[in-house]
Motif scaffolding. Structure first.
Motif, mmCIF file in Angstrom:
data_model
loop_
_atom_site.group_PDB
_atom_site.id
_atom_site.type_symbol
_atom_site.label_atom_id
_atom_site.label_comp_id
_atom_site.label_asym_id
_atom_site.label_seq_id
_atom_site.Cartn_x
_atom_site.Cartn_y
_atom_site.Cartn_z
ATOM 1 N N ILE A 1 -3.338 4.116 6.488
ATOM 2 C CA ILE A 1 -3.091 3.313 5.227
ATOM 3 C C ILE A 1 -4.501 2.311 5.109
ATOM 4 O O ILE A 1 -4.323 1.693 4.135
ATOM 5 C CB ILE A 1 -1.750 3.127 5.704
ATOM 6 C CG1 ILE A 1 -0.396 4.264 6.378
ATOM 7 C CG2 ILE A 1 -0.924 2.077 4.355
ATOM 8 C CD1 ILE A 1 0.269 4.027 6.350
ATOM 9 N N THR B 1 0.416 -1.536 0.094
ATOM 10 C CA THR B 1 0.197 -0.174 0.198
ATOM 11 C C THR B 1 1.045 1.382 0.011
ATOM 12 O O THR B 1 0.565 1.986 0.087
ATOM 13 C CB THR B 1 -1.005 -0.092 1.303
ATOM 14 O OG1 THR B 1 -1.725 -1.122 0.863
ATOM 15 C CG2 THR B 1 -1.947 1.397 1.201
ATOM 16 N N LEU B 2 1.993 1.502 0.806
ATOM 17 C CA LEU B 2 2.562 2.321 0.592
ATOM 18 C C LEU B 2 4.018 2.192 -0.763
ATOM 19 O O LEU B 2 3.331 4.217 -1.221
ATOM 20 C CB LEU B 2 3.884 2.081 1.860
ATOM 21 C CG LEU B 2 3.133 2.322 3.586
ATOM 22 C CD1 LEU B 2 3.607 1.714 3.928
ATOM 23 C CD2 LEU B 2 2.812 4.118 3.992
ATOM 24 N N THR C 1 -9.201 2.371 5.099
ATOM 25 C CA THR C 1 -8.277 2.893 4.111
ATOM 26 C C THR C 1 -8.106 4.565 3.778
ATOM 27 O O THR C 1 -9.696 4.803 3.389
ATOM 28 C CB THR C 1 -7.834 2.435 3.488
ATOM 29 O OG1 THR C 1 -7.495 0.840 3.172
ATOM 30 C CG2 THR C 1 -6.843 2.898 2.409
ATOM 31 N N GLY D 1 -0.136 6.390 8.427
ATOM 32 C CA GLY D 1 0.859 7.349 7.682
ATOM 33 C C GLY D 1 0.998 8.399 8.897
ATOM 34 O O GLY D 1 0.698 8.685 9.674
ATOM 35 N N ALA E 1 5.340 5.613 9.213
ATOM 36 C CA ALA E 1 4.096 4.663 9.515
ATOM 37 C C ALA E 1 4.653 4.480 10.766
ATOM 38 O O ALA E 1 5.458 3.667 11.205
ATOM 39 C CB ALA E 1 4.165 3.930 8.471
#
Length: 374
Positions: free
Chosen positions: A280, A215-216, A307, A274, A253
């Motif tokens: 996140i 995701t990051l 999210t 984050g 994060a």
């Protein structure tokens, strides 16, 4: 000492006599129970395929037990010496679970269905066994979609039961139809095997961390676990894991896993936040809840709703912040509470690092607290 010995011998004798009595009862009742089940099966065969005058086990048939819908038996339906179809016996998940007999002709038409067992909710899911619902499958082609609300009439207030029964019948008749086509000149099917969706499962901690990485989208991501505060109780929930997430040595994060109550035996939810204070992602590491109901929280459609929400100002309630699951509002709200508390704790971890986020007092925000209604 003598009294204790006497008491011990008496208890041992009592236990031995009880075991013998139970064994004798089992010897007497087991054959009767087996005979009753056989009569029920035979009666069911005749009900779902009334045109047949005899039934026999299908030679060479191998039970299909790999999916959540399990096809356990297949019986040839005969008129005189001629095979005119089959009756398939299968079980699978509905709102709870069901076992059904389904009759099928050589031209892939259902002759009828009969429930051998149905453990869904009385007054709702139990209505699947009533003629108004069960009768709609007679005369239906097994190549139909079997889509609840479209070609399968819904049971009001029992959507999950409706979908479960339709899926069970669709898959079981596909297996039976393939057997008849391969062995007795039945019509061939028009498509591939129905896809039986496997129940979603919880993430492991490592899998959840991988999801955070994806995701990051950062490179060289690492996780630095924190021991301070582990096993702390926050808002009736237990802190199970804490970690900072870094990329090339820079904190990007923080993540926290919280254990809390749900509708049944609770679960664990990991939430990553984050440095902008937004969630996140959240992933469920453990969930012990009602099959086909609370366990649906394991589906991405549910947990992905958190999210992007702000940990600092989002209540995470069913009052518009997210969609709860039908029939599982308590579980949904309890998971949202775990997300909320975990997100706030992650913000506090980032605040302690001096990353521009203000710390939040855990007593200063509202939770759904549906677990208090249990």
């Amino acid at each position: 000492m003598k009294e204790m010995l006497k008491l011990g011998l008496a208890l041992a004798l009592f236990a031995s006599v009880a075991c013998v009595c139970l064994s004798l009862v089992n010897l007497v009742t087991e054959p009767a129970i087996a005979a009753a089940k056989e009569r029920e099966l035979n009666d069911g065969l005749a009900v779902v395929f009334p045109e047949a005058d005899g039934f026999e086990p299908a030679p060479g048939f191998t039970p299909d037990l790999e999916s959540s819908v399990k096809v356990t038996n297949l019986f040839l339906a005969k008129s005189g010496n001629q095979v005119v179809g089959a009756v398939v016996q299968a079980n699978g998940p509905t709102y709870d679970k069901a076992e059904i007999l389904i009759g099928l002709t050589l031209n892939r038409t259902i002759t009828g269905i009969q429930f051998l067992s149905l453990t869904d909710t009385p007054g709702f899911g139990q209505r699947a066994a009533e003629p108004d619902f069960a009768g709609q499958f007679s005369g239906k082609s097994i190549d139909d979609p079997f889509s609840a609300g479209e070609d399968v009439a819904m049971i009001s207030g029992a959507t999950i039961t409706t979908k479960g029964v339709a899926q069970l019948i669709k898959y079981a008749t596909y297996v039976a139809g393939e057997y008849l086509a391969a062995n007795y000149g039945g019509l061939a099917g028009t498509g591939e095997a129905p896809v039986i969706a496997a129940p979603a499962t919880p993430f492991s901690y490592e899998e959840a961390c991988q999801e955070v990485c994806q995701t990051l989208g950062y490179e060289n991501v690492a996780f630095e676990e924190v021991t301070e505060g582990i096993n702390d109780i926050i808002r009736n929930m237990l802190v199970e894991k804490k970690a900072y997430v870094t990329s090339n040595g820079e904190t990007i994060a923080a993540l926290v896993a919280m254990r809390g109550q749900t509708y049944k035996d609770g679960g664990v939810v990991l939430t990553a936040v984050g440095t902008d204070g937004n969630i996140i992602c959240s992933r469920i590491l453990e969930l012990n809840d009602s099959p086909q109901i609370g366990q649906l929280a394991l589906e991405e459609d549910f947990y992905s709703q958190f999210t992007g929400k702000a940990a600092t100002d989002s209540l995470l309630s069913t009052n518009g912040d997210y969609d709860a699951m039908t029939g599982a509002t308590i579980t949904a709200d309890c998971i949202a509470d775990m997300v909320r508390v975990g997100a706030v704790e992650a913000v506090n971890m980032l605040s302690a690092k001096g990353l521009g986020l203000d710390s939040i007092d855990h007593s200063g925000y509202q939770l759904n607290e549906n677990y208090l209604e249990e």
